[in-house]
Design a protein around this motif. Structure first.
Motif, PDB file in Angstrom:
ATOM      1  N   SER A  86       0.847  -1.189   0.000  1.00 54.56           N
ATOM      2  CA  SER A  86       0.000   0.000   0.000  1.00 54.56           C
ATOM      3  C   SER A  86       0.883   1.239   0.000  1.00 54.56           C
ATOM      4  CB  SER A  86      -0.894   0.019   1.244  1.00 54.56           C
ATOM      5  OG  SER A  86      -1.758  -1.087   1.235  1.00 54.56           O
ATOM      6  N   LEU A  87       0.664   2.095  -0.974  1.00 59.44           N
ATOM      7  CA  LEU A  87       1.406   3.346  -1.089  1.00 59.44           C
ATOM      8  C   LEU A  87       0.632   4.447  -0.380  1.00 59.44           C
ATOM      9  CD1 LEU A  87       3.744   4.977  -2.358  1.00 59.44           C
ATOM     10  CD2 LEU A  87       2.291   5.257  -4.384  1.00 59.44           C
ATOM     11  N   VAL A  88       1.302   5.109   0.569  1.00 57.97           N
ATOM     12  CA  VAL A  88       0.666   6.195   1.313  1.00 57.97           C
ATOM     13  C   VAL A  88       1.526   7.453   1.197  1.00 57.97           C
ATOM     14  CG1 VAL A  88      -0.473   4.623   2.934  1.00 57.97           C
ATOM     15  CG2 VAL A  88       1.783   5.558   3.503  1.00 57.97           C
ATOM     16  N   TRP A  89       0.900   8.594   1.417  1.00 53.92           N
ATOM     17  CA  TRP A  89       1.620   9.876   1.367  1.00 53.92           C
ATOM     18  C   TRP A  89       1.593  10.598   2.706  1.00 53.92           C
ATOM     19  CZ3 TRP A  89       4.817   9.790  -2.350  1.00 53.92           C
ATOM     20  CH2 TRP A  89       4.493   9.161  -3.540  1.00 53.92           C
ATOM     21  N   LYS A  90       0.982  10.004   3.697  1.00 54.05           N
ATOM     22  CA  LYS A  90       0.978  10.589   5.037  1.00 54.05           C
ATOM     23  C   LYS A  90       1.455   9.536   6.002  1.00 54.05           C
ATOM     24  CE  LYS A  90      -2.612  13.942   4.200  1.00 54.05           C
ATOM     25  NZ  LYS A  90      -3.880  14.473   4.567  1.00 54.05           N
ATOM     26  N   PRO A  91       2.464   9.789   6.783  1.00 53.96           N
ATOM     27  CA  PRO A  91       3.234  11.031   6.753  1.00 53.96           C
ATOM     28  C   PRO A  91       4.114  11.095   5.513  1.00 53.96           C
ATOM     29  CG  PRO A  91       4.250   9.515   8.288  1.00 53.96           C
ATOM     30  CD  PRO A  91       2.985   8.860   7.791  1.00 53.96           C
ATOM     31  N   PHE A  92       4.332  12.304   5.037  1.00 51.02           N
ATOM     32  CA  PHE A  92       5.160  12.514   3.866  1.00 51.02           C
ATOM     33  C   PHE A  92       6.618  12.183   4.207  1.00 51.02           C
ATOM     34  CE2 PHE A  92       7.173  14.981   0.437  1.00 51.02           C
ATOM     35  CZ  PHE A  92       6.407  14.558  -0.630  1.00 51.02           C
ATOM     36  N   TRP A  93       7.336  11.572   3.291  1.00 46.74           N
ATOM     37  CA  TRP A  93       8.733  11.204   3.523  1.00 46.74           C
ATOM     38  C   TRP A  93       9.613  12.455   3.565  1.00 46.74           C
ATOM     39  CZ3 TRP A  93      13.328  11.989   0.970  1.00 46.74           C
ATOM     40  CH2 TRP A  93      14.419  11.253   1.419  1.00 46.74           C
ATOM     41  N   THR A  94      10.549  12.460   4.496  1.00 45.92           N
ATOM     42  CA  THR A  94      11.579  13.498   4.574  1.00 45.92           C
ATOM     43  C   THR A  94      12.907  12.804   4.857  1.00 45.92           C
ATOM     44  OG1 THR A  94      11.378  13.841   6.965  1.00 45.92           O
ATOM     45  CG2 THR A  94       9.952  15.197   5.537  1.00 45.92           C
ATOM     46  N   PRO A  95      14.036  13.463   4.597  1.00 48.92           N
ATOM     47  CA  PRO A  95      15.338  12.834   4.867  1.00 48.92           C
ATOM     48  C   PRO A  95      15.539  12.432   6.325  1.00 48.92           C
ATOM     49  CG  PRO A  95      15.620  14.722   3.422  1.00 48.92           C
ATOM     50  CD  PRO A  95      14.185  14.729   3.881  1.00 48.92           C
ATOM     51  N   GLU A  96      14.779  12.999   7.242  1.00 50.69           N
ATOM     52  CA  GLU A  96      14.889  12.618   8.646  1.00 50.69           C
ATOM     53  C   GLU A  96      14.464  11.171   8.881  1.00 50.69           C
ATOM     54  OE1 GLU A  96      13.384  15.695   7.790  1.00 50.69           O
ATOM     55  OE2 GLU A  96      15.310  16.664   8.183  1.00 50.69           O
ATOM     56  N   ARG A  97      13.733  10.588   7.938  1.00 50.77           N
ATOM     57  CA  ARG A  97      13.293   9.190   8.065  1.00 50.77           C
ATOM     58  C   ARG A  97      14.415   8.209   7.733  1.00 50.77           C
ATOM     59  NH1 ARG A  97       8.445   8.033   9.410  1.00 50.77           N
ATOM     60  NH2 ARG A  97       8.696   5.956   8.553  1.00 50.77           N
ATOM     61  N   ILE A  98      15.483   8.671   7.113  1.00 48.80           N
ATOM     62  CA  ILE A  98      16.607   7.795   6.765  1.00 48.80           C
ATOM     63  C   ILE A  98      17.266   7.309   8.051  1.00 48.80           C
ATOM     64  CG2 ILE A  98      18.850   7.664   5.591  1.00 48.80           C
ATOM     65  CD1 ILE A  98      17.884   9.918   3.742  1.00 48.80           C
ATOM     66  N   ASP A  99      17.692   6.047   8.062  1.00 49.18           N
ATOM     67  CA  ASP A  99      18.403   5.489   9.213  1.00 49.18           C
ATOM     68  C   ASP A  99      19.547   6.441   9.582  1.00 49.18           C
ATOM     69  OD1 ASP A  99      20.921   3.775  10.101  1.00 49.18           O
ATOM     70  OD2 ASP A  99      19.127   2.671  10.696  1.00 49.18           O
ATOM     71  N   PRO A 100      19.699   6.772  10.859  1.00 51.97           N
ATOM     72  CA  PRO A 100      20.712   7.752  11.274  1.00 51.97           C
ATOM     73  C   PRO A 100      22.125   7.423  10.793  1.00 51.97           C
ATOM     74  CG  PRO A 100      19.245   7.299  13.102  1.00 51.97           C
ATOM     75  CD  PRO A 100      18.883   6.335  12.004  1.00 51.97           C
ATOM     76  N   LYS A 101      22.501   6.158  10.793  1.00 52.56           N
ATOM     77  CA  LYS A 101      23.843   5.782  10.324  1.00 52.56           C
ATOM     78  C   LYS A 101      24.015   6.079   8.837  1.00 52.56           C
ATOM     79  CE  LYS A 101      24.319   2.138  13.742  1.00 52.56           C
ATOM     80  NZ  LYS A 101      24.259   0.701  13.971  1.00 52.56           N
ATOM     81  N   VAL A 102      22.989   5.778   8.063  1.00 55.04           N
ATOM     82  CA  VAL A 102      23.028   6.026   6.616  1.00 55.04           C
ATOM     83  C   VAL A 102      22.994   7.525   6.360  1.00 55.04           C
ATOM     84  CG1 VAL A 102      21.817   5.650   4.436  1.00 55.04           C
ATOM     85  CG2 VAL A 102      21.986   3.788   6.106  1.00 55.04           C
ATOM     86  N   ARG A 103      22.171   8.221   7.134  1.00 55.82           N
ATOM     87  CA  ARG A 103      22.071   9.676   6.979  1.00 55.82           C
ATOM     88  C   ARG A 103      23.425  10.327   7.234  1.00 55.82           C
ATOM     89  NH1 ARG A 103      17.341  11.087  10.054  1.00 55.82           N
ATOM     90  NH2 ARG A 103      18.725  11.057  11.819  1.00 55.82           N
ATOM     91  N   ALA A 104      24.155   9.854   8.241  1.00 48.88           N
ATOM     92  CA  ALA A 104      25.484  10.398   8.545  1.00 48.88           C
ATOM     93  C   ALA A 104      26.450  10.129   7.395  1.00 48.88           C
ATOM     94  CB  ALA A 104      26.014   9.788   9.838  1.00 48.88           C
ATOM     95  N   MET A 105      26.381   8.943   6.804  1.00 52.68           N
ATOM     96  CA  MET A 105      27.251   8.622   5.670  1.00 52.68           C
ATOM     97  C   MET A 105      26.941   9.517   4.469  1.00 52.68           C
ATOM     98  SD  MET A 105      27.824   4.480   5.683  1.00 52.68           S
ATOM     99  CE  MET A 105      26.221   4.177   5.022  1.00 52.68           C
ATOM    100  N   MET A 106      25.666   9.917   4.353  1.00 55.93           N
ATOM    101  CA  MET A 106      25.251  10.753   3.230  1.00 55.93           C
ATOM    102  C   MET A 106      25.558  12.232   3.476  1.00 55.93           C
ATOM    103  SD  MET A 106      21.577   9.042   2.333  1.00 55.93           S
ATOM    104  CE  MET A 106      21.284  10.032   0.880  1.00 55.93           C
TER     105      MET A 106
END
Length: 110
Positions: free
Chosen positions: A88-108
């Motif tokens: 099921s594809l949903v738009w709420k809550p809307f995706w933001t970069p804060e949803r990225i795993d913290p370890k991956v976000r740090a690498m990015m």
């Protein structure tokens, strides 16, 4: 939890974990990051051989949306104990970069 609000059985819970692991094989082709670490998968439920994956995309106009959703369905259905998967594809809550795993976000660099 199942749709009826009851906790999943231990067996279903184990299958749910396996589905989440299988979903890690699906990557966003533009970012090269799996959809779980990217934070696109919001929920996974398994009940009596049926898996329900609730997820989003990085944007409504995502050109790889069909590929990602199809990959999620195929990955979930590849798990022993899952006969059918519904994504099921949903738009709420809307995706933001804060949803990225913290370890991956740090690498990015976020």
């Amino acid at each position: 939890m199942t749709e009826e609000g009851q906790a999943e059985t231990p067996e279903a819970n184990g299958i749910t974990d396996k589905v989440r692991t299988a979903l890690r094989t699906v990557t966003d082709p533009e970012l090269g990051i799996n959809i779980v670490d990217l934070g696109l998968v919001y929920d996974v439920e398994v009940d009596d051989g049926s898996a329900k994956v609730t997820m989003t995309l990085t944007s409504p106009g995502c050109p790889a949306g069909g590929q990602i959703l199809g990959g999620a369905k195929d990955a979930a259905e590849s798990v022993d104990g899952v006969d059918e998967a519904v994504v099921s594809l949903v738009w709420k809550p809307f995706w933001t970069p804060e949803r990225i795993d913290p370890k991956v976000r740090a690498m990015m660099g976020f």
